[in-house]
Design an enzyme around this catalytic site. Structure first.
Site, PDB file in Angstrom:
ATOM      1  CG  HIS A 118      -0.219   0.093   2.531  1.00  0.00           C
ATOM      2  ND1 HIS A 118       0.324   1.261   3.019  1.00  0.00           N
ATOM      3  CD2 HIS A 118       0.044  -0.850   3.466  1.00  0.00           C
ATOM      4  CE1 HIS A 118       0.889   1.050   4.189  1.00  0.00           C
ATOM      5  NE2 HIS A 118       0.739  -0.233   4.489  1.00  0.00           N
TER       6      HIS A 118
ATOM      7  CD  GLU B  75       2.662  -5.350   8.301  1.00  0.00           C
ATOM      8  OE1 GLU B  75       2.849  -6.563   8.066  1.00  0.00           O
ATOM      9  OE2 GLU B  75       3.356  -4.442   7.813  1.00  0.00           O
TER      10      GLU B  75
END
Length: 202
Positions: free
Chosen positions: A9, A79
């Site tokens: 990202h 994550e």
């Protein structure tokens, strides 16, 4: 057999200040949005059989701005869970715990390297059959994608520490003579005219 394209990202406020960000659901900064749009130029010529994304806003927004149509979200692409270290920088953590290394020590109240490795192994197991239909894109985060890259080539999760991954970058995993290989790693889009090409991307 298809390839796996990894997309990290774009920049967030916490990534820019190097604060560990896992379950905190942050938006992209204006620079992060520009980075994500620029990825469209890198990814525009590729056709993906499936596009899987972390459920976090920063990953989904990056996919959208880069022109990727997400076919499903996968919580296993989230994550690394930093637990008690969420929102803290490495320097801050090491001031309290000298010598701390996420790649060997993990995070109290969060995940160990082995647990993250098991999670990303599940992702690789699920997409194995999808590669028979073409390329697959995975949109996610720095530490988890680094672990996935290490696991793809048969290395332990800690080997992800040797694979730097900046914001808004593309990496490609594939095969050579039947072996799993890393074909490309940490490729960013060219900066727009007038931008500082030497600026760090975190």
């Amino acid at each position: 057999m298809g390839e796996i394209t990894l997309v990290r990202h774009g920049e967030t406020e916490w990534s820019a200040s190097r604060r560990h960000t896992s379950y905190t659901d942050l938006d992209l900064t204006p620079d992060g949005e520009r980075q994500a749009r620029a990825l469209g130029g890198v990814l525009g010529g590729w056709r993906f059989a499936r596009v899987l994304s972390s459920p976090r806003t920063r990953a989904l927004r990056t996919a959208q701005l880069a022109g990727l149509a997400v076919t499903a979200t996968d919580p296993d692409l989230a994550e690394w869970n930093y637990g008690e270290y969420e929102g803290r920088t490495t320097a801050d953590i090491q001031a309290d715990r000298p010598g701390w290394d996420i790649w060997t020590d993990g995070c109290p109240g969060g995940e160990s390297p082995a647990e993250v490795g098991e999670r990303l192994d599940r992702v690789l197991g699920r997409i194995a059959a999808l590669l028979d239909s073409g390329d697959v894109a995975l949109v996610g985060h720095a530490h988890s994608l680094r672990v996935l890259g290490a696991r793809w080539i048969g290395l332990p999760p800690a080997a992800g520490g040797r694979l730097r991954l900046d914001t808004a970058t593309v990496s490609v995993l594939g095969h050579e003579h039947g072996r799993r290989v890393i074909q490309r790693w940490n490729q960013s889009a060219p900066p727009p005219p007038g931008a500082d090409a030497s600026a760090a991307r975190h």
